[in-house]
Design a protein around this motif. Structure first.
Motif, mmCIF file in Angstrom:
data_model
loop_
_atom_site.group_PDB
_atom_site.id
_atom_site.type_symbol
_atom_site.label_atom_id
_atom_site.label_comp_id
_atom_site.label_asym_id
_atom_site.label_seq_id
_atom_site.Cartn_x
_atom_site.Cartn_y
_atom_site.Cartn_z
ATOM 1 N N ASP A 58 0.835 -1.207 0.000
ATOM 2 C CA ASP A 58 0.000 0.000 0.000
ATOM 3 C C ASP A 58 0.869 1.256 0.000
ATOM 4 O OD1 ASP A 58 -2.374 -1.423 0.035
ATOM 5 O OD2 ASP A 58 -2.567 -1.366 2.222
ATOM 6 N N LEU A 61 2.764 1.754 -3.479
ATOM 7 C CA LEU A 61 1.938 2.266 -4.570
ATOM 8 C C LEU A 61 1.488 3.701 -4.312
ATOM 9 C CD1 LEU A 61 -0.162 -0.938 -5.301
ATOM 10 C CD2 LEU A 61 1.526 0.120 -6.817
ATOM 11 N N ARG A 62 1.223 4.003 -3.063
ATOM 12 C CA ARG A 62 0.800 5.366 -2.732
ATOM 13 C C ARG A 62 1.927 6.365 -2.988
ATOM 14 N NH1 ARG A 62 -0.607 4.225 1.938
ATOM 15 N NH2 ARG A 62 1.127 5.041 3.177
ATOM 16 N N ASP A 65 2.496 6.571 -6.842
ATOM 17 C CA ASP A 65 1.297 6.790 -7.663
ATOM 18 C C ASP A 65 1.135 5.720 -8.737
ATOM 19 O OD1 ASP A 65 -0.110 8.848 -6.542
ATOM 20 O OD2 ASP A 65 0.675 10.412 -7.851
ATOM 21 N N GLY A 66 1.505 4.497 -8.397
ATOM 22 C CA GLY A 66 1.314 3.393 -9.329
ATOM 23 C C GLY A 66 2.424 3.204 -10.339
ATOM 24 N N PHE A 159 -4.599 5.559 -10.706
ATOM 25 C CA PHE A 159 -4.286 4.936 -9.417
ATOM 26 C C PHE A 159 -5.061 5.594 -8.290
ATOM 27 C CE2 PHE A 159 -1.853 5.321 -5.474
ATOM 28 C CZ PHE A 159 -1.913 3.997 -5.064
ATOM 29 N N ARG A 160 -5.115 6.902 -8.293
ATOM 30 C CA ARG A 160 -5.823 7.603 -7.215
ATOM 31 C C ARG A 160 -7.307 7.274 -7.210
ATOM 32 N NH1 ARG A 160 -2.798 13.073 -8.957
ATOM 33 N NH2 ARG A 160 -0.698 12.465 -8.285
ATOM 34 N N PRO A 163 -7.085 2.614 -6.332
ATOM 35 C CA PRO A 163 -5.814 2.083 -5.809
ATOM 36 C C PRO A 163 -5.842 0.589 -5.531
ATOM 37 C CG PRO A 163 -6.960 3.366 -4.133
ATOM 38 C CD PRO A 163 -7.673 3.620 -5.425
ATOM 39 N N LYS A 167 -3.306 -2.450 -6.862
ATOM 40 C CA LYS A 167 -2.670 -3.400 -5.948
ATOM 41 C C LYS A 167 -2.943 -4.837 -6.388
ATOM 42 C CE LYS A 167 -2.615 -4.572 -1.016
ATOM 43 N NZ LYS A 167 -3.218 -4.229 0.301
#
Length: 227
Positions: A58, A61-62, A65-66, A159-160, A163, A167
């Protein structure tokens, strides 16, 4: 400080796993590609192990931003202070560009597997309608700054919005690549181990996991001058 670093601990456990699977060569640990392959594969154990931590994935990726190709916790193996790390999984090294030093010689193999994880991840994002199809048209093996920005542009907003789907696609890529490696490693012969033979076994194993995975492995190993 290294004893408190998960990447380092997982890397050393990776060595133990590999020794248990195919032992050591009769000619010693410096025989052929045995040492460099051990280093590359132990780095991959570390990398794939990190991806099994839910909170770590998590956070990864956060923060990116992917876009897995920017500097991040995944591709920076054994992060140190500031922006330093022991090795980068997202490297552009080919076999003709490395030295005989075992860690340097390990980099093309690590890079090829990392690229395959990203390729599978990108393909899954596009297939599921989570990213523009232009994403899979970008050659990730030799990026410049404009390419990196294009990838971020094609992933960040999506992604935002979703999300957890990003993942899920990364989990799929992780599991497919890890399964191919796990099926290939026990078939290795310590006395006759080369990067080329190891890569061929990974491609063969990945073909049984998913044909597209085998295609990507073959493409990335070939670009790295391993196959």
């Amino acid at each position: 400080p290294y004893a408190l670093n998960f990447d380092v601990i997982a890397h050393e456990v990776g060595h133990a796993i590999l020794f248990s699977l195919f032992g050591t060569p009769a000619g010693g640990l410096t025989q052929g590609d045995f040492g460099p392959f051990h280093e590359a594969s132990s780095d991959l154990v570390s990398l794939l192990s990190f991806l099994n931590f839910d909170s770590g994935m998590d956070r990864l990726l956060r923060h990116c931003d992917g876009n897995l190709l920017v500097l991040n916790e995944l591709n920076r193996i054994a992060e140190l202070t500031g922006d330093r790390q022991i090795r980068l999984a997202s490297n552009a090294r080919r076999m003709s560009e490395v030295t005989a030093e075992i860690h340097d010689r390990s980099r093309p193999f690590t890079g090829a597997v990392f690229d395959t994880i990203v390729d599978v991840y990108h393909a899954a994002l596009v297939h599921e309608g989570l990213a523009d199809e232009r994403l899979v048209g970008i050659d990730i093996k030799d990026l410049d700054q404009s390419d990196m920005q294009r990838i971020s542009d094609l992933t960040s907003r999506a992604f935002r919005a979703r999300p957890f789907m990003f993942k899920s696609m990364l989990i799929r890529a992780r599991d497919e690549v890890a399964l191919a490696l796990a099926q290939a490693w026990p078939r290795l012969d310590a006395d006759d181990l080369s990067f080329e033979k190891a890569a061929a076994l990974v491609v063969d194993a990945s073909d049984r996991v998913a044909p597209m995975l085998a295609e990507k492995f073959d493409e990335n190993f070939s670009w790295r001058e391993i196959l």
